[in-house]
Design an enzyme around this catalytic site. Structure first.
Site, PDB file in Angstrom:
ATOM      1  N   LYS A   1       0.876  -1.192   0.000  1.00 60.30           N
ATOM      2  CA  LYS A   1       0.000   0.000   0.000  1.00 60.30           C
ATOM      3  C   LYS A   1       0.909   1.237   0.000  1.00 60.30           C
ATOM      4  CE  LYS A   1      -4.217   1.531   2.363  1.00 60.30           C
ATOM      5  NZ  LYS A   1      -5.043   1.817   1.199  1.00 60.30           N
TER       6      LYS A   1
HETATM    7  N1  PMP Z   1      -7.499  -1.929  -3.066  1.00 61.09           N
HETATM    8  C1  PMP Z   1      -7.017  -0.694  -2.896  1.00 61.09           C
HETATM    9  C2  PMP Z   1      -6.296  -0.049  -4.025  1.00 61.09           C
HETATM   10  C3  PMP Z   1      -7.201  -0.008  -1.693  1.00 61.09           C
HETATM   11  O1  PMP Z   1      -6.725   1.235  -1.529  1.00 61.09           O
HETATM   12  C4  PMP Z   1      -7.925  -0.629  -0.659  1.00 61.09           C
HETATM   13  C5  PMP Z   1      -8.166   0.094   0.642  1.00 61.09           C
HETATM   14  N2  PMP Z   1      -7.146  -0.136   1.558  1.00 61.09           N
HETATM   15  C6  PMP Z   1      -8.422  -1.926  -0.869  1.00 61.09           C
HETATM   16  C7  PMP Z   1      -8.190  -2.540  -2.092  1.00 61.09           C
HETATM   17  C8  PMP Z   1      -9.184  -2.668   0.187  1.00 61.09           C
HETATM   18  O2  PMP Z   1      -8.323  -3.070   1.226  1.00 61.09           O
HETATM   19  P1  PMP Z   1      -8.860  -3.194   2.713  1.00 61.09           P
HETATM   20  O3  PMP Z   1     -10.093  -4.010   2.654  1.00 61.09           O
HETATM   21  O4  PMP Z   1      -7.761  -3.861   3.446  1.00 61.09           O
HETATM   22  O5  PMP Z   1      -9.110  -1.802   3.193  1.00 61.09           O
END
Ligand code: PMP
Length: 314
Positions: free
Chosen positions: A156
């Site tokens: 991320k």
């Molecule tokens: N994909 C992207 C590009 C994101 O930014 C997020 C948000 N964090 C997610 C998927 C979903 O991840 P999560 O469920 O862990 O928040």
């Protein structure tokens, strides 16, 4: 007045004092990684539950390994610091928590090595992220998802969000709520800040980990509750864009987006165009779980405040 403290390189400070220089490496080159964690207020128990916080710090550590950024503390200690920060801010509503690990050196030069690492956490009140009553309207983006050999989407990374922002802005300026990005070979990858699921022939289908997705914690949650609570399996595989058009239901998942039904893709109605029955069921289960109302999944919810005398076990 509501307190607004941040955790900034080892100290709790007022948010207004948590400042970085314009020479900071991350500010110039996007060399940071972060998390988004939700805290859900349970008014009956007067408790704030942090949803799957250790998993978020675990993912932050993995993002950091890809970027060569070391976290200052263990997951357990970072969870403890987060709880202390929130107690200092003392919110009585839903919040969003943003830990960020970044290259803090004030130098010119593109690289990841021989730089100092910084770490901060801030919190903010947070409501709905995609506020599309009755389902959101999506388009397939003309922007492709970053490839693992360009910037790994499983990390991320702050800089990756330029890819997401290009897609989201294009979608919104064209009148849609959200963008769905494809991989370079044309398979469905994910939304600008969400994973995507479709429901067809009695199974959920979602892109696998090699489709340039962030492996979402909400994605993992949905896969587990669909299986355990509803007996519905999830198949992780490559998905063609046209499969989205003919699916019975499509929804997005994410910490911010929670479970967001998709009513329309590329101006084609998905299913009956409203919230699909399975999506509605998953939402109901999910929203009970995140507020600590399902004993079975209580270990996913970290309480922030000391248990109040009126607190009831769910
Ligand atoms: N994909 C992207 C590009 C994101 O930014 C997020 C948000 N964090 C997610 C998927 C979903 O991840 P999560 O469920 O862990 O928040």
């Amino acid at each position: 007045m509501v307190a607004n403290n941040a955790y900034f390189n080892g100290e709790f400070v007022p948010l207004a004092e948590a400042k970085i220089s314009i020479m900071t490496h991350t500010f110039n080159y996007g060399t940071g990684c972060f998390e988004g964690i939700r805290g859900y207020w349970n008014a009956d128990e007067e408790q704030l539950y942090l949803f799957r916080m250790p998993e978020h710090f675990g993912r932050l550590a993995r993002s950091g390994r890809i970027l060569g950024i070391a976290l200052p503390d263990s997951t357990a200690e970072l969870c403890r610091i987060t709880i202390e920060l929130i107690r200092r801010n003392n919110p009585r509503e839903d919040v969003y928590i943003r830990p960020i690990a970044y290259k803090k050196s004030e130098v010119i030069g593109v690289r990841l090595h021989n730089l100092e690492d910084g770490f901060a956490i801030f919190t903010a009140p947070f409501g709905k992220y995609i506020d599309a009553q009755g389902g959101c309207r999506c388009c397939t983006s003309s922007w492709r998802r970053v490839d693992d050999n360009a910037i790994p989407a499983r990390a991320k990374v702050t800089g990756i969000y330029v890819n997401s922002a290009l897609a989201k802005t294009e979608a919104q300026l064209n009148g849609f709520d959200e963008a769905i990005m494809l991989t370079h070979d044309g398979h469905v990858s994910e939304g600008s800040g969400e994973n995507i699921f479709l429901y067809a022939d009695g199974a959920l289908v979602t892109p696998g980990s090699s489709e340039n997705i962030l492996l979402g914690i909400t994605r993992a949650t949905v896969i587990q509750i669909a299986r355990e609570e509803l007996g519905i399996p999830t198949i992780e595989r490559s998905i063609d864009r046209s499969e989205l058009y003919s699916a019975a239901e499509v929804f997005l998942t994410g910490t911010a987006a929670e479970i967001t039904p998709v009513a329309e893709i590329d101006r084609r109605t998905v299913g009956n165009g409203g919230i699909g029955p399975l999506t509605a069921q998953l939402q109901e289960i999910f929203f009970n779980i995140v507020r600590g109302k399902q004993r079975k999944y209580r270990e996913w919810c970290t309480p922030v405040y000391a248990v109040s005398h009126s607190g009831s076990a769910g």
